[in-house]
Motif scaffolding. Structure first.
Motif, PDB file in Angstrom:
ATOM      1  N   SER A 198       0.840  -1.090   0.054  1.00  0.00           N
ATOM      2  CA  SER A 198      -0.127  -0.090  -0.098  1.00  0.00           C
ATOM      3  C   SER A 198       0.842   1.089   0.101  1.00  0.00           C
ATOM      4  O   SER A 198       0.585   2.292  -0.702  1.00  0.00           O
ATOM      5  CB  SER A 198      -0.956  -0.043   1.059  1.00  0.00           C
ATOM      6  N   THR A 199       2.081   1.300   0.909  1.00  0.00           N
ATOM      7  CA  THR A 199       2.805   2.455   0.921  1.00  0.00           C
ATOM      8  C   THR A 199       3.460   2.529  -0.401  1.00  0.00           C
ATOM      9  O   THR A 199       3.608   3.830  -1.089  1.00  0.00           O
ATOM     10  CB  THR A 199       3.773   2.226   1.783  1.00  0.00           C
ATOM     11  N   LEU A 200       3.687   1.660  -1.124  1.00  0.00           N
ATOM     12  CA  LEU A 200       4.688   1.900  -2.378  1.00  0.00           C
ATOM     13  C   LEU A 200       3.703   2.307  -3.393  1.00  0.00           C
ATOM     14  O   LEU A 200       4.100   2.968  -4.537  1.00  0.00           O
ATOM     15  CB  LEU A 200       5.405   0.433  -2.822  1.00  0.00           C
ATOM     16  N   THR A 201       2.296   1.833  -3.344  1.00  0.00           N
ATOM     17  CA  THR A 201       1.448   2.015  -4.406  1.00  0.00           C
ATOM     18  C   THR A 201       1.240   3.571  -4.209  1.00  0.00           C
ATOM     19  O   THR A 201       1.107   4.269  -5.128  1.00  0.00           O
ATOM     20  CB  THR A 201       0.174   1.420  -4.244  1.00  0.00           C
ATOM     21  N   GLU A 202       1.143   4.049  -3.121  1.00  0.00           N
ATOM     22  CA  GLU A 202       0.932   5.531  -2.892  1.00  0.00           C
ATOM     23  C   GLU A 202       1.962   6.334  -3.413  1.00  0.00           C
ATOM     24  O   GLU A 202       1.887   7.452  -3.918  1.00  0.00           O
ATOM     25  CB  GLU A 202       0.466   5.881  -1.306  1.00  0.00           C
ATOM     26  N   PHE A 203       3.302   5.820  -3.104  1.00  0.00           N
ATOM     27  CA  PHE A 203       4.633   6.222  -3.346  1.00  0.00           C
ATOM     28  C   PHE A 203       4.517   6.591  -4.836  1.00  0.00           C
ATOM     29  O   PHE A 203       4.931   7.670  -5.358  1.00  0.00           O
ATOM     30  CB  PHE A 203       5.729   5.740  -3.035  1.00  0.00           C
ATOM     31  N   GLY A 204       4.340   5.620  -5.574  1.00  0.00           N
ATOM     32  CA  GLY A 204       4.322   5.713  -6.954  1.00  0.00           C
ATOM     33  C   GLY A 204       3.288   6.605  -7.680  1.00  0.00           C
ATOM     34  O   GLY A 204       3.664   7.368  -8.699  1.00  0.00           O
ATOM     35  N   GLU A 205       2.218   6.656  -7.078  1.00  0.00           N
ATOM     36  CA  GLU A 205       1.163   7.652  -7.637  1.00  0.00           C
ATOM     37  C   GLU A 205       1.768   8.981  -7.381  1.00  0.00           C
ATOM     38  O   GLU A 205       1.560   9.997  -8.418  1.00  0.00           O
ATOM     39  CB  GLU A 205      -0.180   7.326  -6.671  1.00  0.00           C
ATOM     40  N   ARG A 206       2.010   9.424  -6.370  1.00  0.00           N
ATOM     41  CA  ARG A 206       2.630  10.808  -5.992  1.00  0.00           C
ATOM     42  C   ARG A 206       3.934  11.006  -6.749  1.00  0.00           C
ATOM     43  O   ARG A 206       3.829  12.169  -7.341  1.00  0.00           O
ATOM     44  CB  ARG A 206       3.012  10.702  -4.437  1.00  0.00           C
ATOM     45  N   ILE A 207       4.931  10.225  -6.893  1.00  0.00           N
ATOM     46  CA  ILE A 207       6.386  10.576  -7.606  1.00  0.00           C
ATOM     47  C   ILE A 207       5.960  10.461  -9.059  1.00  0.00           C
ATOM     48  O   ILE A 207       6.444  11.302  -9.777  1.00  0.00           O
ATOM     49  CB  ILE A 207       7.263   9.499  -7.199  1.00  0.00           C
ATOM     50  N   GLY A 208       4.796   9.762  -9.331  1.00  0.00           N
ATOM     51  CA  GLY A 208       4.700   9.692 -10.829  1.00  0.00           C
ATOM     52  C   GLY A 208       3.789  10.920 -11.474  1.00  0.00           C
ATOM     53  O   GLY A 208       4.463  11.565 -12.481  1.00  0.00           O
ATOM     54  N   ALA A 209       3.042  11.441 -10.942  1.00  0.00           N
ATOM     55  CA  ALA A 209       2.305  12.671 -11.002  1.00  0.00           C
ATOM     56  C   ALA A 209       3.223  13.859 -10.884  1.00  0.00           C
ATOM     57  O   ALA A 209       3.562  14.842 -11.683  1.00  0.00           O
ATOM     58  CB  ALA A 209       1.299  12.838  -9.908  1.00  0.00           C
ATOM     59  N   ALA A 210       4.271  13.835  -9.892  1.00  0.00           N
ATOM     60  CA  ALA A 210       5.236  14.994  -9.444  1.00  0.00           C
ATOM     61  C   ALA A 210       6.082  14.857 -10.895  1.00  0.00           C
ATOM     62  O   ALA A 210       6.681  16.031 -11.149  1.00  0.00           O
ATOM     63  CB  ALA A 210       6.096  14.586  -8.260  1.00  0.00           C
ATOM     64  N   PHE A 211       6.668  13.699 -11.570  1.00  0.00           N
ATOM     65  CA  PHE A 211       7.364  13.824 -12.504  1.00  0.00           C
ATOM     66  C   PHE A 211       6.985  14.299 -13.713  1.00  0.00           C
ATOM     67  O   PHE A 211       7.227  15.155 -14.334  1.00  0.00           O
ATOM     68  CB  PHE A 211       7.915  12.307 -12.763  1.00  0.00           C
ATOM     69  N   GLN A 212       5.630  14.046 -14.105  1.00  0.00           N
ATOM     70  CA  GLN A 212       4.565  14.572 -15.242  1.00  0.00           C
ATOM     71  C   GLN A 212       4.829  16.305 -14.950  1.00  0.00           C
ATOM     72  O   GLN A 212       4.850  16.960 -15.919  1.00  0.00           O
ATOM     73  CB  GLN A 212       3.676  14.022 -15.184  1.00  0.00           C
ATOM     74  N   LEU A 213       4.246  16.540 -13.503  1.00  0.00           N
ATOM     75  CA  LEU A 213       4.017  17.942 -13.601  1.00  0.00           C
ATOM     76  C   LEU A 213       5.516  18.970 -13.578  1.00  0.00           C
ATOM     77  O   LEU A 213       5.657  20.013 -14.076  1.00  0.00           O
ATOM     78  CB  LEU A 213       3.464  18.361 -12.126  1.00  0.00           C
ATOM     79  N   ALA A 214       6.575  18.219 -13.245  1.00  0.00           N
ATOM     80  CA  ALA A 214       7.919  18.676 -13.480  1.00  0.00           C
ATOM     81  C   ALA A 214       8.064  18.907 -14.932  1.00  0.00           C
ATOM     82  O   ALA A 214       8.762  19.945 -15.289  1.00  0.00           O
ATOM     83  CB  ALA A 214       8.965  17.999 -13.054  1.00  0.00           C
ATOM     84  N   ASP A 215       7.577  17.948 -15.832  1.00  0.00           N
ATOM     85  CA  ASP A 215       7.593  18.307 -17.114  1.00  0.00           C
ATOM     86  C   ASP A 215       7.026  19.607 -17.527  1.00  0.00           C
ATOM     87  O   ASP A 215       7.422  20.291 -18.590  1.00  0.00           O
ATOM     88  CB  ASP A 215       7.248  16.987 -17.867  1.00  0.00           C
TER      89      ASP A 215
END
Length: 268
Positions: A139-156
């Protein structure tokens, strides 16, 4: 024991291929939807072979990804199917746009979560499952992936405006030229300051005129919206980093921390 290690290694490789195939398929479809001519500095599939071929190849890649996952059991297939569902929902939301009265920024963030956050969240979940991690760590890693994935796109989104060269693989201001809403432009469009009237006028339409495009980039690069966008991405990266404290100390956790730091340093 060796057979177990070989089997686990084969599963990890299959999941890695699944992730790459799924991601590539979404990019093929995205470029068709966006009528993009370039992908990371190279001609897009649709510009080289036409929309029909690009769509069919994207569908084929999705099918291959599903085939790889099918060897991992019904639960893996279910997770993959639900990820596809979120991807398509995100694309539909993006295509239709926000409803009347809906907050455009909140709508955009939901699109990013569905189209990018879901992909990285699923990759993280599969990794945790294949490692035999507990339900809590999954569960923790799923939430991590969700947040860092979105952050990476927004950084773009920020890089598209802030970069003054083609080093990022994209022509600076591509989204701006095409009138595609992004984090910095949506934040800027919330401004009611009289001095922002010209920028708001430019952001209200695609900027096909080179002079207007250059003017909009200049105005946006010094606008407070850029710092606000950077702060938002940094906060998401920090939130993802905080989740890592719940994981056992290991080289894998260190690697994920580097990923969080990389998202922040990309902002410049």
């Amino acid at each position: 024991m060796r057979r177990v290690r070989r089997r686990c290694g084969a599963r990890r490789r299959a999941l890695g291929r699944r992730r790459r195939l799924t991601h590539l398929a979404t990019l093929y479809h995205d470029d068709v939807m966006d009528e993009a001519d370039v992908r990371r500095g190279a001609p897009s599939a649709n510009s080289r072979w036409g929309n029909s071929v690009a769509i069919l190849v994207g569908d084929y890649l999705f099918a291959q990804a599903s085939d790889l996952v099918s060897d991992l059991g019904t639960e893996a297939v279910r997770i993959q199917a639900r990820t596809f569902s979120r991807l398509v929902q995100g694309q539909i939301r993006e295509t239709i746009g926000p409803a009347d009265g809906e907050d455009a920024l909140a709508h955009y963030l939901a699109v990013v979560a569905d189209k990018t956050g879901s992909l990285i969240a699923t990759a993280a979940l599969f990794g945790a499952k294949m490692a035999g991690a507990s339900a809590e760590i999954q569960s923790t890693l799923t939430e991590f992936g969700e947040r860092i994935g979105a952050a990476f796109q927004l950084a773009d989104d920020i890089i598209d405006v802030a970069s003054e060269t083609g080093d990022s693989g994209k022509t600076p201001g591509t989204d701006l030229r095409e009138g595609v809403p992004t984090l910095p432009t949506l934040i800027a469009q919330r401004s009611t300051a009289p001095e922002d009237a010209r920028l708001l006028d430019l952001l209200s339409r695609p900027l096909t005129d080179d002079a207007e495009h250059a003017e909009a980039l200049t105005l946006l690069r010094v606008h407070p919206a850029m710092d606000e966008a950077r702060s938002y991405v940094q906060a998401e990266a920090d939130a993802a980093s905080a989740l890592l404290a719940k994981l056992p100390d290991s080289s894998a956790r260190e690697a994920l921390q580097v990923l969080c730091d990389t998202v922040a340093t990309r902002l410049g």
